[in-house]
Scaffold this active site. Structure first.
Site, PDB file in Angstrom:
ATOM      1  N   LYS A  25       0.844  -1.202   0.000  1.00  8.27           N
ATOM      2  CA  LYS A  25       0.000   0.000   0.000  1.00  8.27           C
ATOM      3  C   LYS A  25       0.868   1.237   0.000  1.00  8.27           C
ATOM      4  CE  LYS A  25       0.753   1.347   4.513  1.00  8.27           C
ATOM      5  NZ  LYS A  25       1.524   2.518   4.891  1.00  8.27           N
ATOM      6  N   ASP A 159      -2.674  -1.569  10.041  1.00 14.37           N
ATOM      7  CA  ASP A 159      -2.796  -1.601   8.580  1.00 14.37           C
ATOM      8  C   ASP A 159      -3.337  -2.932   8.051  1.00 14.37           C
ATOM      9  OD1 ASP A 159      -1.729   0.920   8.441  1.00 14.37           O
ATOM     10  OD2 ASP A 159       0.293   0.255   7.890  1.00 14.37           O
TER      11      ASP A 159
HETATM   12  O1  C5P Z   1      -0.774  -1.036  14.787  1.00 11.06           O
HETATM   13  P1  C5P Z   1       0.669  -1.322  14.562  1.00 11.06           P
HETATM   14  O2  C5P Z   1       1.166  -2.465  15.393  1.00 11.06           O
HETATM   15  O3  C5P Z   1       1.026  -1.448  13.131  1.00 11.06           O
HETATM   16  O4  C5P Z   1       1.428  -0.035  15.076  1.00 11.06           O
HETATM   17  C1  C5P Z   1       2.818  -0.034  15.282  1.00 11.06           C
HETATM   18  C2  C5P Z   1       3.185   1.168  16.119  1.00 11.06           C
HETATM   19  O5  C5P Z   1       2.953   2.364  15.377  1.00 11.06           O
HETATM   20  C3  C5P Z   1       2.378   1.334  17.387  1.00 11.06           C
HETATM   21  O6  C5P Z   1       2.930   0.617  18.442  1.00 11.06           O
HETATM   22  C4  C5P Z   1       2.454   2.828  17.625  1.00 11.06           C
HETATM   23  O7  C5P Z   1       3.693   3.166  18.198  1.00 11.06           O
HETATM   24  C5  C5P Z   1       2.454   3.379  16.221  1.00 11.06           C
HETATM   25  N1  C5P Z   1       1.095   3.781  15.776  1.00 11.06           N
HETATM   26  C6  C5P Z   1       0.529   4.927  16.289  1.00 11.06           C
HETATM   27  N2  C5P Z   1      -0.717   5.312  15.870  1.00 11.06           N
HETATM   28  C7  C5P Z   1      -1.400   4.593  14.949  1.00 11.06           C
HETATM   29  C8  C5P Z   1      -0.831   3.424  14.390  1.00 11.06           C
HETATM   30  C9  C5P Z   1       0.421   3.042  14.826  1.00 11.06           C
HETATM   31  O8  C5P Z   1       1.128   5.594  17.122  1.00 11.06           O
HETATM   32  N3  C5P Z   1      -2.602   4.989  14.559  1.00 11.06           N
END
Ligand code: C5P
Length: 323
Positions: A25, A159
């Site tokens: 993406k 994602d």
């Molecule tokens: O959701 P995911 O595990 O992909 O997110 C990885 C990191 O990215 C989270 O631990 C956070 O630090 C950051 N993040 C965030 N806000 C979001 C998505 C991700 O701060 N909306």
């Protein structure tokens, strides 16, 4: 509820191996608000699935083990243990479908053939998780309803729900609350990857340190309208990424990559997601050629990739035609 019985009469009809194709993406807009108490940032992002694909194959084993192998580009940079999101996706589905006492004989071999840049801001890990989730669901015969996969996807990562659905979508909340965006026409992209990946949490942390962006999670209505009208110039004029400054702060050499792409005729140049991959929206095959040639000569560019969008989400590849 999702019990898989060992003497299930349909057991013989279940596939023993399933392959799912998943796309990368790019965020056409990535509006990031101020960090919430839970550590996540409220988003309003427009995702576009891109025709760069990983393939995730899940094969049943006779014992209860899970194994993971990786092939393809930069395979050696991807973990092959339970820290890999694809592994966690399989475990999540297995726990939903197979009761503890019956775990014996429900192991799988996972294989990922990678083409999506690793740690590049193109959702490679999330795409693999979505692929593994769909493949495992096909093997273990869940869910009862397609809506059940989405919360499992969101549990794995922000994602991952989009990687299941693909196309073009507005993502709110953590990026996991999706609504489809009507998009007329297709987009040509050039991507320039870096030698070294960037960690998403590190980029969000730097975003906070640089002062955040109060109200950044506002829905990008101009972009959405331009996509729906199929107005390429207006789309190009409204691409945005609130994480770009943080990514460039961590990797100052990205600035030059964006500039060189712009000077070579890219309609827009921006960092993809949390970076460090740079994305260039271009017009026509001439645009593709000029921009990819220009940026591929830069020492900080690892590879250039050409792709189109929007692409589909996670798709089961058809097996052999039955007799
Ligand atoms: O959701 P995911 O595990 O992909 O997110 C990885 C990191 O990215 C989270 O631990 C956070 O630090 C950051 N993040 C965030 N806000 C979001 C998505 C991700 O701060 N909306």
């Amino acid at each position: 509820k999702h019990m898989v019985m060992m003497d299930d009469p349909f057991d013989l009809l279940r596939p023993t191996t399933v392959t799912v194709r998943v796309s990368a993406k790019v965020n056409l807009a990535l509006g990031v608000g101020n960090r919430a108490p839970d550590g996540f940032h409220p988003l309003a992002t427009v995702f576009e699935a891109i025709c760069i694909y990983d393939e995730v194959t899940v094969t049943r084993r006779d014992d209860s083990r899970i194994t993971l192998t990786i092939s393809g580009e930069d395979a050696n940079q991807v973990p092959t243990d339970e820290t890999n999101l694809a592994w966690q996706a399989v475990e999540l589905v297995r726990n939903e479908s197979v009761p503890e006492w019956e775990n014996r004989g429900h192991g799988v071999d996972i294989h990922i053939d990678k083409s999506i840049p690793v740690a590049g801001g193109m959702a490679g890990g999330s795409a693999d998780a979505a692929g593994a989730l769909m493949a495992a669901a096909a093997l273990y015969r869940i869910p009862d309803s397609p809506e059940e996969l989405q919360p499992l996807a969101a549990e794995l990562g922000s994602d991952v729900p989009f990687c299941l659905t693909g196309g073009v979508a507005l993502g709110r909340g953590r990026g996991d609350r999706l609504a489809p965006v009507i998009c007329r026409g297709r987009h040509r992209w050039v991507f320039a990857t870096s030698n070294q990946g960037l960690s998403t949490p590190a980029v969000y942390r730097r975003f906070d340190e640089l002062g955040g962006n109060p109200g950044g999670e506002a829905v990008p209505n101009d972009l959405i309208s331009a996509l729906t009208r199929g107005d390429l110039d207006a789309v190009a004029g409204s691409l945005s990424n609130d994480l770009q400054a943080a990514a460039i702060d961590l990797r100052p050499e990205l600035e030059e990559v964006l500039t060189v792409g712009r000077e070579a005729g890219a309609l827009t140049a921006l960092v993809s997601g949390s970076g460090p991959t740079c994305a260039f929206l271009v017009r026509g095959t001439a645009g593709v050629k000029k921009v990819s040639t220009a940026v591929s000569n830069l020492p900080q560019v690892h590879r250039t990739r050409i792709a189109c969008g929007p692409a589909a989400g996670a798709q089961l590849l058809p097996g052999p035609v039955g007799s």
